[in-house]
Write a protein that holds these residues in place. Sequence first.
Motif, short mmCIF file in Angstrom:
data_model
loop_
_atom_site.label_atom_id
_atom_site.label_comp_id
_atom_site.label_asym_id
_atom_site.label_seq_id
_atom_site.Cartn_x
_atom_site.Cartn_y
_atom_site.Cartn_z
N VAL A 1 39.67 -54.13 -16.78
CA VAL A 1 39.44 -52.89 -16.01
C VAL A 1 38.29 -53.09 -15.02
O VAL A 1 38.35 -52.64 -13.87
N SER B 1 41.96 -51.96 -1.57
CA SER B 1 42.36 -51.56 -2.93
C SER B 1 42.94 -52.74 -3.68
O SER B 1 43.97 -53.30 -3.26
N GLN B 2 42.29 -53.12 -4.76
CA GLN B 2 42.82 -54.20 -5.59
C GLN B 2 44.27 -53.90 -5.96
O GLN B 2 45.15 -54.70 -5.72
N SER B 3 44.47 -52.74 -6.58
CA SER B 3 45.80 -52.41 -7.12
C SER B 3 46.77 -51.95 -6.05
O SER B 3 47.98 -52.08 -6.21
N GLY C 1 35.28 -47.00 -5.82
CA GLY C 1 34.65 -47.89 -6.82
C GLY C 1 34.20 -49.22 -6.24
O GLY C 1 33.53 -49.28 -5.20
N THR C 2 34.59 -50.26 -6.93
CA THR C 2 34.19 -51.61 -6.51
C THR C 2 34.71 -51.94 -5.12
O THR C 2 34.03 -52.60 -4.32
N SER C 3 35.91 -51.49 -4.80
CA SER C 3 36.47 -51.79 -3.48
C SER C 3 35.64 -51.11 -2.39
O SER C 3 35.48 -51.64 -1.28
N THR D 1 45.68 -46.73 -5.83
CA THR D 1 44.67 -45.69 -6.03
C THR D 1 45.06 -44.40 -5.29
O THR D 1 45.18 -44.40 -4.06
N LYS E 1 29.20 -52.02 -12.60
CA LYS E 1 29.72 -52.97 -13.59
C LYS E 1 29.09 -52.72 -14.95
O LYS E 1 29.76 -52.64 -15.96
N GLU F 1 30.21 -49.23 -16.51
CA GLU F 1 31.58 -49.02 -16.98
C GLU F 1 31.91 -49.81 -18.24
O GLU F 1 32.74 -49.36 -19.03
N SER G 1 36.47 -54.69 -12.25
CA SER G 1 36.93 -55.56 -11.17
C SER G 1 35.88 -56.62 -10.85
O SER G 1 34.70 -56.31 -10.69
O1 M6R Z 1 42.59 -50.73 -7.28
P1 M6R Z 1 41.41 -50.23 -6.47
O2 M6R Z 1 40.61 -51.34 -5.87
O3 M6R Z 1 41.80 -49.22 -5.44
O4 M6R Z 1 40.50 -49.50 -7.53
C1 M6R Z 1 39.35 -48.81 -7.13
C2 M6R Z 1 38.49 -48.48 -8.30
O5 M6R Z 1 39.15 -47.65 -9.22
C3 M6R Z 1 38.03 -49.74 -9.05
O6 M6R Z 1 37.37 -50.63 -8.20
C4 M6R Z 1 37.07 -49.38 -10.19
O7 M6R Z 1 35.88 -48.86 -9.67
C5 M6R Z 1 36.82 -50.60 -11.08
N1 M6R Z 1 37.16 -50.32 -12.43
C6 M6R Z 1 35.41 -51.10 -11.01
O8 M6R Z 1 35.20 -52.21 -11.79
#
Ligand code: M6R
Length: 357
Positions: free
Chosen positions: A153, A102-104, A56-58, A107, A238, A241, A155
């Motif tokens: 949700v 990865s933000q979280s 995704g965004t990452s 993933t 963006k 979603e 990012s």
């Molecule tokens: O936590 P992560 O960065 O690994 O998540 C990856 C994607 O699921 C996340 O960036 C997703 O695409 C977002 N909802 C986009 O805004």
Amino acid sequence: EKGTYPHFMLKEIDEQPFVIRKIIQEYQDKNDTIKLDNDIRKAMQKADRIYIIAAGTSYHAGLVGKQFIERLANIPVEVHIASEFSYNMPLLSENPLFIFISQSGETADSRSVLVQTKALGHPALTLTNVPGSTLSREADYTLHLHAGPEIAVASTKAYTAQIAVLAILAVDSARAKGINLSFDPLQELAIVSSAMETLTDQKEEFERIAKDMFETTRNAFFIGRGVDYFVVQEAALKLKEISYIQAEGFAGGELKHGTIALIEDGTPVIAISTQENVNLSIRGNVQEVAARGANTCVVSMKGFENDSDQFVLPQVHELLTPLVSVIPMQLLAYYAALHRDCDVDKPRNLAKSVTVE
Ligand code: M6R
């Protein structure tokens, strides 16, 4: 907490200048040079090729990061969508380094690649906003994004934090290799942080453009070339979603190879132009779609602007333009969703972290 903000997403968009400042602080040592774990520096020096894995965004941040690492530190980089990696496993170099973005840090698609590459004995570095997360614990090294909790949700601040940290990492690796750079990321990021503030102060402008372009449309196209192409992919994600408008980010030059057939009277086409070397050609693409009736909007950068541009971004270093050009895109998506009565922070069918493969 949201405080006075109607949505977490808007709050998180606004926090970006502060996140960049925080990153400068965290990655700067007493002599104003880059502070980075020596083991990470060594791992980067040892790598003959870097494999960035993300979703995704990452993943979109990874595309920008590839440019930094290749252009500044001279290390070849491949960027892979985590969920596709095992089907299209690339030939690995002798000394690969895997970078998970990865933000979280949770993933599942990315984790499954980490499990595979660890089993092969390859080193891994995780860039994450959550240091105790699975991807952080299971990798050899972690770089913290310092973006603060991201609740919406969609990012936003994690993307800009990822790009900022990747720029710092790339410059540090270049310096460690003895490459002489005129680019000082900490100084340039300080300029970016102020530029971001001027953008988040102009929300009404983006609300107006969003209303004009997206209030009733069923689809939208974003176009860019070079690094702007990476940002338009993020812009489209963006918008999709949170506003449920079908949107795609295209390379300007690819339009004529098929997609331009979709342009009708009133189709929204948003172009980003932040680089001198693409400025004329992307404007040519805008003319092509305008001639077919598209409702066009050009977001350009000071220095290459035209009078007819809908928005001119404050100038920042050419490598760091995604950090500013993405902000109008985030705000456009936000206001599009708002005007269409969508649940901005919790769009349908989506979870903040995707913990299933
Ligand atoms: O936590 P992560 O960065 O690994 O998540 C990856 C994607 O699921 C996340 O960036 C997703 O695409 C977002 N909802 C986009 O805004």
